[in-house]
Design an enzyme around this catalytic site. Sequence first.
Site, PDB file in Angstrom:
ATOM      1  N   TRP A 183     -50.046  -3.219   0.706  1.00  0.00           N
ATOM      2  CA  TRP A 183     -49.235  -3.266  -0.512  1.00  0.00           C
ATOM      3  C   TRP A 183     -48.030  -2.372  -0.279  1.00  0.00           C
ATOM      4  O   TRP A 183     -48.162  -1.140  -0.250  1.00  0.00           O
ATOM      5  CB  TRP A 183     -50.031  -2.768  -1.723  1.00  0.00           C
ATOM      6  CG  TRP A 183     -51.207  -3.607  -2.076  1.00  0.00           C
ATOM      7  CD1 TRP A 183     -52.488  -3.452  -1.635  1.00  0.00           C
ATOM      8  CD2 TRP A 183     -51.236  -4.743  -2.958  1.00  0.00           C
ATOM      9  NE1 TRP A 183     -53.308  -4.414  -2.187  1.00  0.00           N
ATOM     10  CE2 TRP A 183     -52.566  -5.220  -3.006  1.00  0.00           C
ATOM     11  CE3 TRP A 183     -50.273  -5.399  -3.729  1.00  0.00           C
ATOM     12  CZ2 TRP A 183     -52.956  -6.313  -3.771  1.00  0.00           C
ATOM     13  CZ3 TRP A 183     -50.660  -6.493  -4.486  1.00  0.00           C
ATOM     14  CH2 TRP A 183     -51.985  -6.947  -4.505  1.00  0.00           C
ATOM     15  N   SER A 222      -7.944  -0.185   4.539  1.00  0.00           N
ATOM     16  CA  SER A 222      -9.237  -0.701   4.979  1.00  0.00           C
ATOM     17  C   SER A 222     -10.093   0.354   5.668  1.00  0.00           C
ATOM     18  O   SER A 222     -10.568   0.146   6.772  1.00  0.00           O
ATOM     19  CB  SER A 222      -8.973  -1.872   5.937  1.00  0.00           C
ATOM     20  OG  SER A 222     -10.176  -2.476   6.310  1.00  0.00           O
ATOM     21  N   ASN A 247     -15.576  -5.115  -1.864  1.00  0.00           N
ATOM     22  CA  ASN A 247     -15.418  -6.076  -0.768  1.00  0.00           C
ATOM     23  C   ASN A 247     -15.746  -7.492  -1.230  1.00  0.00           C
ATOM     24  O   ASN A 247     -15.037  -8.440  -0.924  1.00  0.00           O
ATOM     25  CB  ASN A 247     -16.358  -5.715   0.387  1.00  0.00           C
ATOM     26  CG  ASN A 247     -15.767  -4.674   1.306  1.00  0.00           C
ATOM     27  OD1 ASN A 247     -15.042  -4.988   2.238  1.00  0.00           O
ATOM     28  ND2 ASN A 247     -16.045  -3.408   1.031  1.00  0.00           N
ATOM     29  N   GLU A 288       0.870  -1.189   0.000  1.00  0.00           N
ATOM     30  CA  GLU A 288       0.000   0.000   0.000  1.00  0.00           C
ATOM     31  C   GLU A 288       0.898   1.227   0.000  1.00  0.00           C
ATOM     32  O   GLU A 288       1.732   1.380   0.888  1.00  0.00           O
ATOM     33  CB  GLU A 288      -0.901  -0.034   1.231  1.00  0.00           C
ATOM     34  CG  GLU A 288      -1.575   1.280   1.582  1.00  0.00           C
ATOM     35  CD  GLU A 288      -2.422   1.869   0.445  1.00  0.00           C
ATOM     36  OE1 GLU A 288      -3.172   1.116  -0.199  1.00  0.00           O
ATOM     37  OE2 GLU A 288      -2.286   3.098   0.183  1.00  0.00           O
ATOM     38  N   CYS A 292     -16.784   5.979   2.377  1.00  0.00           N
ATOM     39  CA  CYS A 292     -18.172   6.448   2.377  1.00  0.00           C
ATOM     40  C   CYS A 292     -18.530   7.167   3.671  1.00  0.00           C
ATOM     41  O   CYS A 292     -19.556   7.834   3.743  1.00  0.00           O
ATOM     42  CB  CYS A 292     -19.142   5.283   2.199  1.00  0.00           C
ATOM     43  SG  CYS A 292     -18.719   4.248   0.808  1.00  0.00           S
TER      44      CYS A 292
END
Lengths: 449, 449
Positions: free
Chosen positions: B433, B40, B304, B34, B44
């Site tokens: 419904w 990790s 993921n 990395e 978001c």
Amino acid sequence: MDDPFVIVGGDAAGMSAASKAKRENPDLDVIVFEKGEWVSYAACGMPYYVKGAVDDLEDLVAVTPEEFREERDVDLRTGHEVVSIDPEAKTVTVETDGDRFDQPYGAMLIGTGARAVEPPFDGFDLGGVFTLRSMDEADAIEDYVDAHEPASAAIVGGGYVGVEMAEALTERGIDVSIFEMLPQTLQPFGKETARVVEDHLRDQGVELHLETAVQGFAGGEHVEAVELEDDSVPADVVIVGVGVAPNVELAAEAGIELGPTGAIATDEYGRTNYDDVYAAGDCAEATNVVTGEPDHVPLALTANRAGRAIGTTVAGDPTPTGGTAGTAIVKAFDLGAARTGVIDPDLAREVGFDPVSVTIEAPTRPHYYPGATDLTVTLVADRESERVLGASVVGREGAKRIDTVATALHADLIVPELQNLDLAYAPPFSPVWDPILTAAKVLAGKLED
Amino acid sequence: MDDPFVIVGGDAAGMSAASKAKRENPDLDVIVFEKGEWVSYAACGMPYYVKGAVDDLEDLVAVTPEEFREERDVDLRTGHEVVSIDPEAKTVTVETDGDRFDQPYGAMLIGTGARAVEPPFDGFDLGGVFTLRSMDEADAIEDYVDAHEPASAAIVGGGYVGVEMAEALTERGIDVSIFEMLPQTLQPFGKETARVVEDHLRDQGVELHLETAVQGFAGGEHVEAVELEDDSVPADVVIVGVGVAPNVELAAEAGIELGPTGAIATDEYGRTNYDDVYAAGDCAEATNVVTGEPDHVPLALTANRAGRAIGTTVAGDPTPTGGTAGTAIVKAFDLGAARTGVIDPDLAREVGFDPVSVTIEAPTRPHYYPGATDLTVTLVADRESERVLGASVVGREGAKRIDTVATALHADLIVPELQNLDLAYAPPFSPVWDPILTAAKVLAGKLED
């Protein structure tokens, strides 16, 4: 079809069929005979009326009799009881106000619903002992609670009605005890979900008496206690909710066949053994999408959907009623609990499956996002085929996620497919792996062992 | 496989693959390179850090580097940049601290992610102009807002990041304007959903400049205004969120094929044109379950899931990565908006469908139950086959109901099947419904016309 479409019973199935048939074919005469005065009401809303969350009982009426008559052109006749059916002559005999007449039909729908089961308890007729099935009963319970201000309530039966009424009466300031013969409440939800609900009920002050058989009720004019085998528990009001039985007597007497569940047998169009006689709603069977077997699921959506399909069929466009997954959801104070498909391992084995199940707890949102709570998910699959058989979920939010599994059941998905669903993720709504996906991952691992 | 499983990039796809491969085959050596320091992390969640709903940026880290190294036995090397790949020799060249070395691999995963698109705006390098893709950028925005207490913010781009940052910055007391070149925000959600979101954004005080091209930014040391063709709008801070581009240069230079979307082409196991080279996450394509075509969906679950499947495959158990439905959900102040499948009619036609769509408003609970709000549902199907193609929903609650349609897309359901799903009903959770079923009913009617 010159003779009218005659519908027996003016609730969900009957009124859905009537409305849809008229909409699809305005020339069709549609007559609904309803023995009571209420039609098209939301029975599922009644506990919330007693709770005080719904102000007026009339609010539960979806469409009024006047609207059916005037706007939808349905010949709705309340206070009319169909007392017999002659499927050979294609007539029904109707009683109203002491009069009796025969009504010919071109097609007929039996939508007679179900009634509350009333075990032979001593003292069932005491004041303050109720079942909760009709609007009049909801009204009577509300009036009784207002007039007598009971300090304690006994609920016999730990099913939907029991759990919902426990919340409603607790909210009214009444001490509630639930008496359930089985070792758990909410039997169709499986024991893992029930355990979470039971802990929560106790936290809310509800006393649970599991594996406890009620013998009857004692009191003077009004109920004062619930009688157990070797105990007596004070109760100022009693609600008996131990299940429902389909109203099939009228059909059975006319030679209309019942199925293995005791409800009226139907084909995929809702047709009985007589071509022009349909049955739908709480009095009829539906096909379980998981087992492929006839099932009796006395719930509102099944009734509405079958009624609507039959209305379409009778209007000239044959339409299947659709199967049932036995999907259900119930609020228990701050929890939502939901279920779908086959959860009970014995039931799964009876129909030839080899059930494997997991129960997991997973957050409804990422750990870092405010307000995340745990959802407990039980997921069941068949070992060999890996087919998803059923699920149950319970938590403070997210119980509607059961719909993902219900959809998967309709589509015969297997666990690896369920696990790979592209479900919606963003921190305010879900963790990356939705709890349903997490359960599928864990179950997939178990199936590989 | 004697040589290790080498993973390039330590975010969702890479770390999922690393963890899963080690769990399935503890003897496998797994090395992750990395180039940065963060691994990790939940990108978001970054808008909610800026908003102040998440206290600490580190809270967004799902698993720490130490946990990967010590508990999961992954050889995670941060500060290591892979600068070239030789897929014939099966080695990667790595740079760290000015040193360079070659690392042989048995299998390799490219998980290089995507970067924020940076259009050639004048003044992009002014202080206070940011994109939001990395944790460092989130930190920098937070620091800038704290230090400069901007009165006004300009957000360039009305996609997820734009809408989420509009909420975050408004919450911080800043006047927000969004500049969007297209006639609508949230383009992938369709115009009906966007319109509801836009009305709500305006209600919350956000100024929307649609069909507005930004030329650049003006100011001294720090940004002071957004320059339009014939206007200049004051802005004390600017967030540019106009989309992401996959980081494919490393792969392309090595002769690894890109697909039609510009991201790395993969097969159903996430494999590239080289057998031992996999690609997953925001740099790679996935197969769209509706169109069957390669798609580029740079979202967390896709990454993921593909990473996890590739980890399983490399560990010895070939596992498909699963398709994408392009499902997404976004919070816009008090609204949730979600989408899945193919909504845009032009896009649907391009892949051979004849799209028919309806948009309905339906309550999330019965009218009589407290707290019901409307959900706006847009549902799209193919005229001839009646297959469900996609949906979008928006409302104050219930946006996760998109998952029902996402599941239906994976299962290739047609509209009459969607309409007949047995979804969960009880008054606190849904009308009889469900809004998704209501949309399906209306669309079924339209398909019959």
